[in-house]
Design a protein around this motif. Sequence first.
Motif, mmCIF file in Angstrom:
data_model
loop_
_atom_site.group_PDB
_atom_site.id
_atom_site.type_symbol
_atom_site.label_atom_id
_atom_site.label_comp_id
_atom_site.label_asym_id
_atom_site.label_seq_id
_atom_site.Cartn_x
_atom_site.Cartn_y
_atom_site.Cartn_z
ATOM 1 N N LYS A 1 0.833 -1.212 0.000
ATOM 2 C CA LYS A 1 0.000 0.000 0.000
ATOM 3 C C LYS A 1 0.861 1.253 0.000
ATOM 4 O O LYS A 1 0.599 2.206 -0.736
ATOM 5 C CB LYS A 1 -0.922 0.003 1.224
ATOM 6 C CG LYS A 1 -2.132 -0.891 1.101
ATOM 7 C CD LYS A 1 -3.015 -0.768 2.342
ATOM 8 C CE LYS A 1 -4.248 -1.650 2.223
ATOM 9 N NZ LYS A 1 -5.100 -1.570 3.439
ATOM 10 N N TYR B 1 2.599 1.712 -3.494
ATOM 11 C CA TYR B 1 1.717 2.093 -4.597
ATOM 12 C C TYR B 1 0.979 3.407 -4.353
ATOM 13 O O TYR B 1 0.405 3.975 -5.278
ATOM 14 C CB TYR B 1 0.752 0.961 -4.922
ATOM 15 C CG TYR B 1 1.388 -0.027 -5.879
ATOM 16 C CD1 TYR B 1 1.094 -0.004 -7.229
ATOM 17 C CD2 TYR B 1 2.332 -0.951 -5.431
ATOM 18 C CE1 TYR B 1 1.709 -0.884 -8.116
ATOM 19 C CE2 TYR B 1 2.955 -1.839 -6.300
ATOM 20 C CZ TYR B 1 2.640 -1.789 -7.652
ATOM 21 O OH TYR B 1 3.264 -2.646 -8.525
ATOM 22 N N LYS C 1 5.587 3.933 -12.312
ATOM 23 C CA LYS C 1 4.339 3.642 -13.024
ATOM 24 C C LYS C 1 4.636 3.106 -14.429
ATOM 25 O O LYS C 1 3.914 2.243 -14.937
ATOM 26 C CB LYS C 1 3.456 4.893 -13.099
ATOM 27 C CG LYS C 1 2.688 5.187 -11.816
ATOM 28 C CD LYS C 1 1.758 6.365 -11.988
ATOM 29 C CE LYS C 1 0.921 6.588 -10.729
ATOM 30 N NZ LYS C 1 -0.198 5.632 -10.606
ATOM 31 N N GLU D 1 -5.275 3.057 -14.099
ATOM 32 C CA GLU D 1 -4.586 3.906 -13.123
ATOM 33 C C GLU D 1 -3.072 3.929 -13.299
ATOM 34 O O GLU D 1 -2.440 4.992 -13.217
ATOM 35 C CB GLU D 1 -4.939 3.436 -11.714
ATOM 36 C CG GLU D 1 -4.337 4.264 -10.604
ATOM 37 C CD GLU D 1 -4.694 3.726 -9.235
ATOM 38 O OE1 GLU D 1 -4.234 4.313 -8.230
ATOM 39 O OE2 GLU D 1 -5.423 2.700 -9.156
ATOM 40 N N HIS D 2 -2.465 2.781 -13.530
ATOM 41 C CA HIS D 2 -1.003 2.703 -13.626
ATOM 42 C C HIS D 2 -0.507 2.524 -15.058
ATOM 43 O O HIS D 2 0.620 2.054 -15.277
ATOM 44 C CB HIS D 2 -0.480 1.573 -12.735
ATOM 45 C CG HIS D 2 -0.848 1.728 -11.293
ATOM 46 N ND1 HIS D 2 -0.670 2.895 -10.595
ATOM 47 C CD2 HIS D 2 -1.421 0.853 -10.417
ATOM 48 C CE1 HIS D 2 -1.098 2.751 -9.358
ATOM 49 N NE2 HIS D 2 -1.557 1.518 -9.226
ATOM 50 N N SER E 1 -1.701 8.803 -15.519
ATOM 51 C CA SER E 1 -3.138 9.042 -15.655
ATOM 52 C C SER E 1 -3.582 10.268 -14.848
ATOM 53 O O SER E 1 -4.423 11.045 -15.309
ATOM 54 C CB SER E 1 -3.920 7.802 -15.215
ATOM 55 O OG SER E 1 -3.642 7.473 -13.860
ATOM 56 N N VAL F 1 -10.203 7.831 -15.348
ATOM 57 C CA VAL F 1 -9.191 6.876 -14.886
ATOM 58 C C VAL F 1 -9.902 5.677 -14.267
ATOM 59 O O VAL F 1 -10.827 5.838 -13.464
ATOM 60 C CB VAL F 1 -8.253 7.516 -13.838
ATOM 61 C CG1 VAL F 1 -7.264 6.491 -13.307
ATOM 62 C CG2 VAL F 1 -7.525 8.709 -14.438
ATOM 63 N N ALA G 1 -9.581 2.683 -11.782
ATOM 64 C CA ALA G 1 -8.745 2.275 -10.650
ATOM 65 C C ALA G 1 -8.248 0.847 -10.825
ATOM 66 O O ALA G 1 -8.961 -0.021 -11.343
ATOM 67 C CB ALA G 1 -9.530 2.397 -9.354
ATOM 68 N N GLU G 2 -7.022 0.609 -10.391
ATOM 69 C CA GLU G 2 -6.448 -0.734 -10.432
ATOM 70 C C GLU G 2 -6.411 -1.329 -9.031
ATOM 71 O O GLU G 2 -6.359 -0.597 -8.033
ATOM 72 C CB GLU G 2 -5.026 -0.687 -11.015
ATOM 73 C CG GLU G 2 -4.985 -0.267 -12.470
ATOM 74 C CD GLU G 2 -3.610 -0.461 -13.101
ATOM 75 O OE1 GLU G 2 -2.871 -1.352 -12.641
ATOM 76 O OE2 GLU G 2 -3.285 0.276 -14.049
ATOM 77 N N VAL H 1 -9.650 -5.790 -12.634
ATOM 78 C CA VAL H 1 -9.434 -4.597 -13.449
ATOM 79 C C VAL H 1 -10.156 -4.711 -14.793
ATOM 80 O O VAL H 1 -10.624 -3.711 -15.344
ATOM 81 C CB VAL H 1 -7.926 -4.320 -13.642
ATOM 82 C CG1 VAL H 1 -7.315 -5.202 -14.721
ATOM 83 C CG2 VAL H 1 -7.689 -2.853 -13.967
#
Length: 317
Positions: free
Chosen positions: A49, A52, A60, A218-219, A252, A264, A266-267, A279
């Motif tokens: 966590k 990221y 990224k 997101e990434h 993003s 965007v 989310a991942e 995802v």
Amino acid sequence: MKSYLDFEKPVAELQAKIAELRTLGEGGDAVAIDEEISRLEAKSVAALKELYANLTPWQKTLVARHPNRPHFVDFVQGLVEDFTPLAGDRKFSEDEAIVGGVGRFRGEAVMVIGQEKGADTTSRLKHNFGMAKPEGYRKAVRLMETADRFGLPVIALVDTAGAFPGIEAEERGQAEAIARSTEACLNLTVPNVAVVIGEGGSGGAIAIATANAVLMLEHSIYSVISPEGAASILWRDAAKAQDAATNMKITSADLLRLGVIDGVVAEPLGGAHRAPDVVIKAAGDAIAGALARFSNMAPEQIRDERRRKFLAIGRSL
């Protein structure tokens, strides 16, 4: 087997300890070992966590290029029923870097187009690492024109480091093919939605991503040139790719703030490669929401709104 990126080393070390304890637990004090495993797992999640939540643009970039990240074929398998691939540009040959075809997305007939990088050595060579030649973009034009003729919304799944830079591609009109594909996107009277699922590199991405709604995982990253290429041009040193990634605004979050993209997706924690199904479903929900916005629009309105959107990018009021 999980593949860890360099910056994920603390998490990799914790996971290695957990695996070691699980092996020891098969013949020892299972209760005590289970408690230690639970403690280390919680520590691993917390470390992931923290990592990221503070990813740099370069980190990224590494996540966007992760070999286990879901590809075009994974999204099609998860989101599109009755997918029928359509091949060839009817002028030169079949380019498997760009894959496209018709299918049903949540009950609606659609045209799906995207880059496929390949998942192993054989498939990567087959798909030329997702780097299309002119015939790939001419195939994309053919499929978009077919979609327009039959009233099929177009979904583009973008994942390419860029168009193929080889001599043979230039000899066959690479720049013109990219321009024609971009023009075909702009001329569509059906809605089109593009999702950058990994790398969105240069004209190779724009050629199929000039859409009514442009989304990014997101990434993922979206840029006019790779960080390594920019560093080579600006500083004559590819080792400065990290500096280039930071200054180019390729994430993003940056592109949403600048108005280059429209949303965007989310991942999951740790990136799309850790929970592909999650995802893929989230991307499907975002695509469905974007397409719904245009369901009651006239064809000319759909085309005009797309054109206005791209003309407005970068303009200050």
